[in-house]
Structures are given as structure tokens and as C-alpha cells.
Design an enzyme around this catalytic site. Structure first.
Site, mmCIF file in Angstrom:
data_model
loop_
_atom_site.group_PDB
_atom_site.id
_atom_site.type_symbol
_atom_site.label_atom_id
_atom_site.label_comp_id
_atom_site.label_asym_id
_atom_site.label_seq_id
_atom_site.Cartn_x
_atom_site.Cartn_y
_atom_site.Cartn_z
ATOM 1 N N LEU A 59 2.758 0.370 -0.568
ATOM 2 C CA LEU A 59 1.564 0.596 -1.361
ATOM 3 C C LEU A 59 1.311 -0.694 -2.136
ATOM 4 O O LEU A 59 2.173 -1.160 -2.885
ATOM 5 C CB LEU A 59 1.752 1.772 -2.328
ATOM 6 N N ASP A 60 0.144 -1.305 -1.911
ATOM 7 C CA ASP A 60 -0.175 -2.571 -2.555
ATOM 8 C C ASP A 60 -0.093 -2.461 -4.070
ATOM 9 O O ASP A 60 -0.325 -1.391 -4.640
ATOM 10 C CB ASP A 60 -1.601 -3.020 -2.202
ATOM 11 N N ARG A 61 0.201 -3.568 -4.717
ATOM 12 C CA ARG A 61 0.259 -3.609 -6.172
ATOM 13 C C ARG A 61 -1.018 -3.041 -6.793
ATOM 14 O O ARG A 61 -0.980 -2.260 -7.748
ATOM 15 C CB ARG A 61 0.444 -5.058 -6.654
ATOM 16 N N THR A 63 -3.187 -0.943 -5.591
ATOM 17 C CA THR A 63 -3.547 0.416 -5.194
ATOM 18 C C THR A 63 -2.787 1.440 -6.015
ATOM 19 O O THR A 63 -1.567 1.350 -6.177
ATOM 20 C CB THR A 63 -3.256 0.636 -3.699
#
Length: 231
Positions: A59-61, A63
Site C-alpha cells: 500500500l503506497d505511502r 494511499t
């Protein structure tokens, strides 16, 4: 944005795993003392021996949303295999710029091939060999300047939603990598919005013969406020 001193919402805990709501802007790793794993180590104790605290998926920073964490190595291997074999359904909500055209189809599909390496706002497809990338979307709500989408990923390329949204002419609101500097500045100065409008809001997967379905009830407060104030 949640800070390292604020509690992380624990959505549900199962056999060997826990699902938490990661705030947007918080890294999972690589920010000692401030990242998600550092913050949660006090809640679940310091890993040692068989005990671990490791994310099962990415999970991207930037997001926000649901993140599944394994608490032991056996569970990590088991759930990693579930994800690797596609026995997982991930659903997102994305607030994007502009009004997505409903005249052709809703739900719709973005299927521009993408490279393994993430591009930027000038080349979201990325350099090198491109691979199949399929993103399904459905319009949930529209305001004068924004569209709220429900999104399901059929493939898992890096930054796939953000890159496809940019290529479609509807970048994710607040996306500093793929959005325009002008829109980022406007949101900060005139809307007091510094996050990114992308949320992993539902996870459904098979675990030991059972279906686990996890869901968040609401958008992050800042994203919901931006959409509401634009109505």
C-alpha cells in the site's frame, strides 16, 4: 493525517493476522519511529522468534485504507500465497479530477499497458517493456470538479490506479507524482487539502476455507470534506 502519537484503527484480527486502517501519508516501512510498523510494535509487542509484524501486500505511502499484516511467519507464507494466486479481491475508492464521462459505459475499464517501473506525470506508462494492466471503475458520485470512483484491480502494477487515472485525463486528487503542481498548490492554499484521494476500502480473501470480507464505512475525513464542499 495520523501521526505516530495517534492510535491506528484496528479493523479486525484473525488467526495470525490483523487488518488495520493505514492513514494516508504514513509509510509502512522505512521511516523508523514514525512508520506503521514502528507505531504498531507497541500494540503487538516487539517481534522475535516466530513472531513478526509484516505486511502481506503493498500500500503506497500516500494511499489510505485497509492493510493486512501477518503476526507470524506461517501466516505470512499462507496469506502471501493467497495474494499471489489471485484469491483476493481489492476494492478502492478514488476521488479524481473532472467529471468522468458516463456516455460510453459505467462501469468502465482502463487497460493501457504499463511498465514495471512507475513513471511520472510526463510519462505515466513508464519506460521499458509494458505489461497488461486492467482497472475496472464505476462512478459513485460527481460534483462540479470531481468524480468519486469505485475501483477494482484486475492486475497489480505499481501505482496502477494512479497511472491509469492520469492517462485517462482524470488524475487522482492530491497526487503529487502524477497530478499537476498547479492543482496541488490550489488544493493546499484554497481547500486546506494536503492528502491524496485514494483509499483501499474493501478486502475479501479466502483463508483456511473461510471467506474474510473487510470493509471501511467511510472515506477519510479530508477527502469526504473536499467532495462535500464542492457540491
Amino acid at each position: 493525517m495520523t501521526t505516530a502519537t495517534e492510535p491506528i484503527h484496528i479493523v479486525e484480527q484473525g488467526e495470525g493476522w490483523v487488518c488495520v486502517e493505514k492513514p494516508g501519508g504514513m509509510s509502512v516501512h522505512n521511516d523508523p519511529g514514525k512508520d506503521l510498523i514502528s507505531v504498531l510494535s507497541g500494540t503487538f509487542g516487539k517481534p522475535g522468534g516466530r513472531a513478526i509484524l509484516q505486511p502481506v501486500h503493498r500500500l503506497d505511502r500516500e494511499t489510505a485504507g485497509l492493510l493486512l499484516l501477518a503476526l507470524d511467519r506461517q501466516t505470512l507464507a499462507r496469506l502471501s500465497n493467497v495474494f499471489a494466486t489471485g484469491k483476493i479481491k481489492k476494492t478502492y475508492k478514488a476521488l479524481v479530477h473532472g467529471n468522468v464521462d458516463l456516455s460510453s459505459q459505467n462501469p468502465g475499464t482502463w487497460d493501457t499497458p504499463l511498465s514495471k517501473q512507475a513513471g511520472g506525470r510526463t510519462d505515466p506508462r513508464g519506460k521499458g517493456k509494458r505489461q497488461t494492466a486492467v482497472t475496472r471503475y464505476r462512478v459513485i458520485e460527481q460534483s462540479p470538479h470531481y468524480t468519486l470512483l469505485k475501483i477494482e484491480l484486475r492486475t497489480g502494477r505499481k501505482h496502477q490506479i494512479r497511472r491509469h487515472a492520469k492517462l485517462a485525463g482524470h488524475p487522482v486528487v492530491g497526487d503529487k507524482r502524477y497530478g499537476s503542481p498547479r492543482s496541488i498548490a490550489f488544493l493546499k492554499e484554497h481547500r486546506n487539502f494536503t492528502g491524496m484521494g485514494l483509499q483501499a476500502y474493501r478486502l475479501e480473501f479466502q483463508d483456511q476455507g473461510k471467506t474474510v470480507a473487510l470493509k471501511l464505512p467511510d472515506l477519510p475525513p479530508d477527502t469526504a470534506r473536499l467532495l462535500r464542499e464542492d457540491a
